[in-house]
Design a protein around this motif. Sequence first.
Motif, PDB file in Angstrom:
ATOM      1  N   GLY A 402       0.211 -10.575   2.114  1.00 20.35           N
ATOM      2  CA  GLY A 402       0.460  -9.297   1.444  1.00 20.35           C
ATOM      3  C   GLY A 402      -0.538  -8.228   1.849  1.00 20.35           C
ATOM      4  O   GLY A 402      -0.164  -7.069   2.069  1.00 20.35           O
ATOM      5  N   MET A 403      -1.793  -8.589   1.957  1.00 15.63           N
ATOM      6  CA  MET A 403      -2.816  -7.606   2.328  1.00 15.63           C
ATOM      7  C   MET A 403      -2.691  -7.173   3.786  1.00 15.63           C
ATOM      8  O   MET A 403      -2.912  -6.003   4.116  1.00 15.63           O
ATOM      9  CB  MET A 403      -4.202  -8.183   2.049  1.00 15.63           C
ATOM     10  CG  MET A 403      -4.513  -8.293   0.568  1.00 15.63           C
ATOM     11  SD  MET A 403      -6.189  -8.867   0.231  1.00 15.63           S
ATOM     12  CE  MET A 403      -6.241  -8.681  -1.568  1.00 15.63           C
ATOM     13  N   VAL A 404      -2.345  -8.084   4.651  1.00 14.54           N
ATOM     14  CA  VAL A 404      -2.123  -7.724   6.054  1.00 14.54           C
ATOM     15  C   VAL A 404      -0.936  -6.767   6.162  1.00 14.54           C
ATOM     16  O   VAL A 404      -0.987  -5.769   6.899  1.00 14.54           O
ATOM     17  CB  VAL A 404      -1.879  -8.983   6.914  1.00 14.54           C
ATOM     18  CG1 VAL A 404      -1.441  -8.585   8.319  1.00 14.54           C
ATOM     19  CG2 VAL A 404      -3.146  -9.829   6.982  1.00 14.54           C
ATOM     20  N   ALA A 405       0.128  -7.046   5.423  1.00 10.48           N
ATOM     21  CA  ALA A 405       1.306  -6.174   5.448  1.00 10.48           C
ATOM     22  C   ALA A 405       0.963  -4.775   4.956  1.00 10.48           C
ATOM     23  O   ALA A 405       1.378  -3.768   5.550  1.00 10.48           O
ATOM     24  CB  ALA A 405       2.418  -6.781   4.590  1.00 10.48           C
ATOM     25  N   LEU A 406       0.199  -4.694   3.884  1.00 15.65           N
ATOM     26  CA  LEU A 406      -0.194  -3.390   3.331  1.00 15.65           C
ATOM     27  C   LEU A 406      -0.993  -2.584   4.344  1.00 15.65           C
ATOM     28  O   LEU A 406      -0.839  -1.362   4.453  1.00 15.65           O
ATOM     29  CB  LEU A 406      -1.008  -3.599   2.055  1.00 15.65           C
ATOM     30  CG  LEU A 406      -1.557  -2.347   1.380  1.00 15.65           C
ATOM     31  CD1 LEU A 406      -0.408  -1.430   0.932  1.00 15.65           C
ATOM     32  CD2 LEU A 406      -2.433  -2.704   0.190  1.00 15.65           C
ATOM     33  N   LEU A 407      -1.820  -3.249   5.092  1.00 15.81           N
ATOM     34  CA  LEU A 407      -2.657  -2.576   6.093  1.00 15.81           C
ATOM     35  C   LEU A 407      -1.821  -1.794   7.100  1.00 15.81           C
ATOM     36  O   LEU A 407      -2.213  -0.720   7.557  1.00 15.81           O
ATOM     37  CB  LEU A 407      -3.515  -3.617   6.810  1.00 15.81           C
ATOM     38  CG  LEU A 407      -4.437  -3.117   7.917  1.00 15.81           C
ATOM     39  CD1 LEU A 407      -5.529  -2.232   7.325  1.00 15.81           C
ATOM     40  CD2 LEU A 407      -5.065  -4.290   8.672  1.00 15.81           C
ATOM     41  N   TYR A 408      -0.650  -2.335   7.456  1.00 17.65           N
ATOM     42  CA  TYR A 408       0.159  -1.725   8.506  1.00 17.65           C
ATOM     43  C   TYR A 408       1.211  -0.738   7.991  1.00 17.65           C
ATOM     44  O   TYR A 408       1.910  -0.124   8.795  1.00 17.65           O
ATOM     45  CB  TYR A 408       0.848  -2.820   9.322  1.00 17.65           C
ATOM     46  CG  TYR A 408      -0.108  -3.528  10.261  1.00 17.65           C
ATOM     47  CD1 TYR A 408      -0.453  -2.977  11.487  1.00 17.65           C
ATOM     48  CD2 TYR A 408      -0.695  -4.737   9.892  1.00 17.65           C
ATOM     49  CE1 TYR A 408      -1.340  -3.613  12.328  1.00 17.65           C
ATOM     50  CE2 TYR A 408      -1.585  -5.383  10.737  1.00 17.65           C
ATOM     51  CZ  TYR A 408      -1.901  -4.811  11.955  1.00 17.65           C
ATOM     52  OH  TYR A 408      -2.787  -5.447  12.789  1.00 17.65           O
ATOM     53  N   LEU A 409       1.337  -0.576   6.676  1.00 16.32           N
ATOM     54  CA  LEU A 409       2.313   0.370   6.139  1.00 16.32           C
ATOM     55  C   LEU A 409       1.761   1.789   6.148  1.00 16.32           C
ATOM     56  O   LEU A 409       0.571   2.011   5.896  1.00 16.32           O
ATOM     57  CB  LEU A 409       2.700  -0.008   4.708  1.00 16.32           C
ATOM     58  CG  LEU A 409       3.740  -1.120   4.546  1.00 16.32           C
ATOM     59  CD1 LEU A 409       3.956  -1.416   3.076  1.00 16.32           C
ATOM     60  CD2 LEU A 409       5.058  -0.728   5.205  1.00 16.32           C
ATOM     61  N   GLU A 410       2.632   2.766   6.394  1.00 17.32           N
ATOM     62  CA  GLU A 410       2.204   4.154   6.388  1.00 17.32           C
ATOM     63  C   GLU A 410       2.092   4.683   4.966  1.00 17.32           C
ATOM     64  O   GLU A 410       2.714   4.168   4.036  1.00 17.32           O
ATOM     65  CB  GLU A 410       3.200   5.028   7.174  1.00 17.32           C
ATOM     66  CG  GLU A 410       4.568   5.150   6.525  1.00 17.32           C
ATOM     67  CD  GLU A 410       5.495   6.072   7.282  1.00 17.32           C
ATOM     68  OE1 GLU A 410       5.312   7.297   7.175  1.00 17.32           O
ATOM     69  OE2 GLU A 410       6.408   5.568   7.965  1.00 17.32           O
TER      70      GLU A 410
END
Length: 423
Positions: A402-410
Amino acid sequence: MKDLSDKSTFQHLTSIPVLVASLGYLVDMYDLFLYNIVRVPSLKSLGLADDQLVKIGIGLLLNLQMAGMLIGGIFWGILGDKKGRLSVLFGSILIYSLANICNGLVTSVQGYAILRFLAGFGLAGELGVGVTLVVEILPKSIRGYGTTLVATMGVFGALLAFSIVHFFEWRVSYFIGGGLGLMLMVLRLRVFESGIFIKLKEANTRRGDLGLLVSNKTRILKYVTCIVMGAPIWFVVGILITLAPELGKAMQLGEPVDAGKAVLFVFAAQVAGNLVSGFFSQYLQSRKKVIFIFMAGSLLFALTLLLGPIEHATEYYILCLCLGFCSGYWTLFITVAAELFGSNLRATVATTVPNFVRATIIPLSSLFIFLKGYLVDNMNADINTGTLRAALITGLITYALGMVALLYLEETFKKDMNYIEEN
């Protein structure tokens, strides 16, 4: 389309479309968490033994409900972009209401399973299309408040479920849920269509087409990262709360943990979490920063629950309050999903993403059950240690992704909603 340009913030937020979307999510959450609360008594009344309550109640019924939401999310999302937001608001609540009434009449596990699938299919259209309607009719400066209101009312739906079960047996509780849905249909007669969708329809633009989503690497990556970002919320709900009795037993607490109370504390706190996260994001003018803060807090309390020296059920309930508050980023998560995509795909995305997140309970519960069995059978762990370690490993994987995904969201806070996805 009515002219909303001269309305105050309060008038915008109390308009019929916003209120109807909010009440729709209330009904949605009522049903989802009603099942969590009545899982044990309803299955016992159908003749299941204690050792079947997790395997049948979670492994079969809950997973079928979530599969129904997954399939329904795709169906209602495409319909919302092709035919309009209102078609979904009417169709989904009708199917849900009838299925829920029938849930109260069930006499077998097989019938219960079919009806949970149908109820999930009907409910799948509520949240995403409701949020889509809200973000499209409200000015961008206050649409965060609008989606906060929707999510907060949904949490009250979970609290209502707990209250109803306290006074009525499980069959009557299902009848009440179906009745609430039918009453909501009457109110929806006064809802008007999104102006953005009307213009989109008049332009004869390609819309509600999954080909637009899957044929573009950037879009499909955004879509998947949205789902992964929301998964920690459903780990809390689907594992730490739904399995609260089993986890409490594994901790050898002085008294049993009641699933109904766990739901009550989680969603009472989530009311505050939704409000705080929504207003905080408006203050910081950022969705991502607030989501990260809340997700990190959720991880901290999950670790405390599974690793800490908890000795009493009261301590479990206190941590449920903390986890519920930190799960309050659900509002922002849905808002981000709606804001990331153009109006010709918005309903499809906003409806399918939360249902895919809910459906993550299928791999999460399956992983938990597998790990528990593996640790007990192959690693010589006792049943209590295996249960807690399986939950811990499942959680760590979920939060890390979840944290990795959040990192890449605009960041989407200031994004204009009046645009389309090109071929």
